[in-house]
Design an enzyme around this catalytic site. Structure first.
Site: not given
Ligand code: GLY
Length: 370
Positions: A186, A249, A246, A122
């Site tokens: 990125e 994305h 994003n 968990r």
């Molecule tokens: N890669 C996008 C985020 O971590 O929210």
């Protein structure tokens, strides 16, 4: 040369340490966190061949023993099968909650091992030691973990923040130029979404950075991580602002699906093309100037990166097909696609209010240029 960015989340804050040769110092960073001097490291075969012994020596320098397992490299590893293998191995190693699991690799390893740590007993603590540029500036920070499903990428997972991130920028020197530039997609994204001065800086420093300038690499990673940390601190579980990360994305996920998540298109390459398309869409909707998409594309091209749909080898579905592949995107809310659009370089925003015909128009024109 060491930089530290703190991700200040209540009760689960952590540092991201950035600089060269951190693997050799891993023991010094990890020792104060350990109840017993033993860690379980999961890596992939490529990273292990290049860097595992350096990490082992860095841990041994402070008396930390390391058990290691390696996974097959590649996106297909983010699967139930490999998750099962990881969890079995971690249980065989008798990893307990007070121990540390180490995700040592790129985004695939970080996401998968982070998810294993999230569900094992968990939740056990884990440390990210990201070895790709993409993982250093994005996936290792912010606690998104998970695996892929047949229906789409990253659809099964959990938020589980790491306890520490060690981003060794010297390791970036062993990446192929293609992998480095994919990660750079990125980095550019951060400038485009929220910091025009960072984008200006990248236009000037990008070529030196790609050529191996160590100080420029540390600075690019630091600024990217700081931006990500600021957004994650505002919106850890993506109820609002985090969706800005994003940018590019929604297009990217559709292109990755269309190319079978294969070597035809790396994730960061899809992000770069997706950013260019998002700016094109923004300009067509009258949100930003016509010059902005040209400037985005000019920088990506100057860096030798994939920029347009025509840069993707092989067949692609038609515009309707690509739009259909966006349907599984996690940014779908009440069945409606959400896009990250921009009012200019450095000013992105999230919207669900994008006419389908405008998206189709951008895709059709991009495909026609192939
Ligand atoms: N890669 C996008 C985020 O971590 O929210």
């Amino acid at each position: 040369m060491r930089e530290t960015v703190n991700v200040n989340l209540p009760g689960r804050g952590y540092d991201v340490v950035i600089g060269p040769d951190l693997l050799a110092e891993a023991g010094a960073y990890l020792s104060p966190m350990l109840a017993r001097k033993k860690v379980a490291v999961i890596s992939d075969a490529n990273v292990a061949a290049l860097h595992l012994e350096t990490l082992r020596a860095g841990l041994a320098a402070t008396g930390i023993e390391m058990a290691a397992m390696t996974l097959p490299p590649g996106e297909a590893t983010k699967s139930w099968e490999q998750l099962n293998i990881c969890c079995d191995w971690l249980l065989d190693q008798k990893v307990e909650r007070r121990d540390l699991v180490i995700a040592f690799g790129g985004g695939v390893v970080g996401d998968l091992v982070g998810f294993a740590a999230a569900i094992l007993r968990r939740g056990v603590r884990f440390v990210q030691i990201p070895t790709s540029l993409l993982a250093q500036v994005d996936s290792s920070v912010g606690g998104k973990t998970g695996i892929n499903a047949a229906q789409g990428k990253n659809l099964i997972g959990a938020f589980h923040q790491p306890s520490l991130v060690l981003a060794d920028t010297a390791v970036l020197g062993t990446l192929t130029p293609r992998d480095f530039l994919a990660g750079y997609g990125e980095v550019v994204k951060y400038g485009l979404l929220g910091d025009a001065t960072f984008f200006d800086w990248l236009e000037r420093q990008g070529p030196a950075l790609a050529a191996g300038d160590g100080a420029a690499r540390v600075e690019a990673v630091r600024r990217s991580v700081q931006m990500k940390a600021d957004i994650v601190m505002r919106d850890e579980t993506e109820q609002g602002d985090r969706a800005l990360l994003n940018l590019g994305h929604t297009f990217c996920h559709s292109l990755e699906a269309a190319t079978g998540y294969s070597d035809r298109l790396l994730h960061g390459e899809g992000v770069a093309i997706g950013c260019a398309l998002a700016f094109e869409l923004s300009a067509r909707l009258g949100l930003c100037s016509q010059e902005d998409p040209s400037r985005v594309r000019a920088h990506l091209k100057a860096m030798g990166m994939k920029t347009d749909l025509s840069d993707i080898a092989g067949d692609l579905p038609d515009a309707e097909g690509l739009l259909g592949l966006m349907g599984q995107d996690k940014k779908v809310v009440d069945g409606q696609l959400r896009f990250i659009l921009a009012r200019g370089i450095g000013t992105a925003f999230v919207t669900g209010d994008v006419p389908r015909d405008a998206v189709l128009g951008v895709l059709r024109d991009g495909l026609a240029a192939r």
